[in-house]
Design an enzyme around this catalytic site. Sequence first.
Site, short mmCIF file in Angstrom:
data_model
loop_
_atom_site.label_atom_id
_atom_site.label_comp_id
_atom_site.label_asym_id
_atom_site.label_seq_id
_atom_site.Cartn_x
_atom_site.Cartn_y
_atom_site.Cartn_z
CG ASP A 54 -1.88 1.13 1.30
OD1 ASP A 54 -2.08 1.79 0.25
OD2 ASP A 54 -2.44 1.38 2.38
CG ASP B 128 -3.49 4.37 -2.50
OD1 ASP B 128 -2.63 3.53 -2.16
OD2 ASP B 128 -4.53 4.57 -1.84
#
Length: 425
Positions: free
Chosen positions: A91, A301
Site C-alpha cells: 500500500d 495509490d
Amino acid sequence: MASLAVLISLVACAALASGATGVRIELTRVHSSPFVRDAVRRDMHRHSARRLAASGDTVSAPVIEGPSSLGEYLMTLAIGTPPLSYPAIADTGSDLIWTQCAPCGDDQCFQQSTPLYNPANSTTFSYLPCSSQLSICEAASLPACVCPGYNYTYGTGWTSGVQGSETFSFGSSPADETSVSDIVFGCSNASSSDFNGSSGLVGLGRGSLSLVSQLGAGTFSYCLTALQDSNSTSTLLLGSSASLNDTGVGTTPFVPSPDMAPFNTFYYLNLTGISLGTTALSIPVDVFTLAANGTGGLIIDSGTTITSLVDAAYQQIRAAVLSMVTLPTTDGSDATGLDLCFALPSSKSAPPAMPSMTLHFDGADMVLPAGSYMTQDSNLWCLALQNQTYGMPSILGNYQQQNMHILYDIGQETMSFAPADCSTF
Ligand SMILES: *[C@@H]1O[C@H](CO)[C@@H](O)[C@H](O)[C@H]1NC(C)=O
Ligand SMILES: *[C@@H]1O[C@H](CO)[C@@H](O)[C@H](O)[C@H]1NC(C)=O
Ligand SMILES: *[C@@H]1O[C@H](CO)[C@@H](O)[C@H](O)[C@H]1NC(C)=O
Ligand SMILES: *[C@@H]1O[C@H](CO)[C@@H](O)[C@H](O)[C@H]1NC(C)=O
Ligand SMILES: *[C@@H]1O[C@H](CO)[C@@H](O)[C@H](O)[C@H]1NC(C)=O
Ligand SMILES: *[C@@H]1O[C@H](CO)[C@@H](O)[C@H](O)[C@H]1NC(C)=O
Ligand SMILES: *[C@@H]1O[C@H](CO)[C@@H](O)[C@H](O)[C@H]1NC(C)=O
Ligand SMILES: *[C@@H]1O[C@H](CO)[C@@H](O)[C@H](O)[C@H]1NC(C)=O
Ligand SMILES: *[C@@H]1O[C@H](CO)[C@@H](O)[C@H](O)[C@H]1NC(C)=O
C-alpha cells in the site's frame, strides 16, 4: 534511544547496498468476484476515514461487511528468526508495516491463511521503546494514541497492537533473498476483518514508518498485472534494481506533500488535463491543484483500486464516454458500485472498441487503453472511475495502473512510467 532511527536506517541501507541490486518481491492478488463492487465500497470507506483522521478527531470508521479485501496486491515477506513468511497488502497510501501476532484474543484477529507470528518464538523480536523516533504516536500523529499501543485506522478498518522491531526477509527466490534487522513494525492483536485474505499490510508511503523509508530504498517500482488475470504474478522492486529500462518512459515530478498527517504519507502528482482519444476534455486547469491547506490534489495509490477524480473532471469524462457509446445505459450500481454502465447483449459479448484515455501529467502523458478505464462484469460494461468527495485528494488507483511499469524515485522526487506486459516482467 534517539539514535535508534538513525541506526535502523544505516543497517538497512547497508543491507540493501550489499545486495547490490536490491530486492525483488512477487505480488499476488486477493481473489474474489465480482471484484469491482467490493473494491469500490472498500475504496469509498477508506477515503472518508482518512479525511476524518486528518482532522485530529478520534473517529469510528464505517466497517463494511463481507469479503472486502478485493482489488489488492499482496507481497510475501517473512518475519522473525526463524523466518515465518506471510502475505501482506502492498500500500503506497499508508506507512505502517504490520502483521497479526499471537496471542490474539477470541475473535480479535481475522482469519489468515498463514500461521500467526508469535514474537515469543522469535529470537530477534524486541518491543520498541516509546522514546524511539519511530514510536507511532509521534511518527504517524495518531489521535488519542498512548504508547506503546496503537490503533491505526484505515477507511475500511483498523488494526491495533504494540510496536516492536524484528528482522524481515524479502525476495521472491532464495537467490535474491535479503534480510534486514531492526525493522519497526506493528504486532497487532486486534484488527477488523477488512484485511481478510492477507496476514497484514506493508506501508510504502512517504512517512518514516514505511518500508521504503526504513530501508532507505531511494527508489522502488512495481508492475501490476490485470486484476482479472488470476494466473500471473506482479513484481515489486525495492532499491537500485528498481529502474526503468523500457521504451516509452515518461517522467513527472511529485508535488510536495502537505506537512500534516495523513497527507504527508501520500505521493502527489501534477495532473494538468485529460484527453479521450484525440479530444482534450474541457476540464478547468486548477481542479487537481493541491491547496495550501491540504485539500484537493491527486495522489497515486497502489492500495486503492478504482481511480476517483474530482467531480468537475469526472463529469467531463462521463459525458465524453456516454457520447461515444451507442449501447443502452443501465443501472449497474448495485452490481458494480459504478455510476455509468452499459448493457452488453450478453455476458459473452465483446465490448465495442474505445480510444485510449490520456492523463496529461506535468512533463509526461500516461496513456490508458480502454481496458484500463472500462471494465466488464458479466453483461455490464462500466466506466471504471468514480468521483471524489469534495476536498479529498483525487486518487489514481491500481486498476488504472495495470500493465504499466511504475518507478517512484524518492531522491529525485519523480515518478516514471512505461507501458509493459506485467505478466512477463
Ligand atoms: C480502533 O479504532 C476503531 C475505529 O475508531 C474502533 O472501532 C476499534 O474498536 C478500535 N480498536 C481497539 C482495539 O481499540
Ligand atoms: C475471508 O475470506 C474467505 C475467502 O475469501 C472467506 O471464505 C471467509 O468467509 C472470509 N471471512 C470473513 C470473516 O470475511
Ligand atoms: C493487546 O496487547 C496489549 C498490550 O499487551 C494489551 O493491553 C491488550 O489488552 C491486548 N488486546 C487484546 C485484544 O488481546
Ligand atoms: C510458538 O509458541 C507457541 C506458544 O506461544 C507454541 O504453541 C508453538 O508451538 C511455538 N511454535 C514454534 C514453531 O516454536
Ligand atoms: C492458469 O494456470 C493454470 C494452472 O497452472 C492453467 O491450467 C490454466 O490454463 C491457466 N489459465 C490461463 C488463463 O492462463
Ligand atoms: C535494468 O537494467 C539494469 C542493468 O542492465 C539491471 O541491473 C536491472 O535489473 C534492470 N531493471 C529492470 C527493471 O529490468
Ligand atoms: C482550503 O483551501 C481551498 C483553496 O484555497 C478552499 O477552497 C477551501 O475552502 C479550504 N478548505 C478548508 C477546509 O479550509
Ligand atoms: C504543474 O504543471 C504545470 C504545467 O507544467 C505547471 O505550470 C505548474 O506550475 C505545475 N504545478 C505544480 C504545483 O508543480
Ligand atoms: C458524483 O457523481 C454522481 C453521478 O454523476 C452525482 O450524482 C454526485 O452528486 C457526484 N458526487 C459528488 C461528490 O460530486
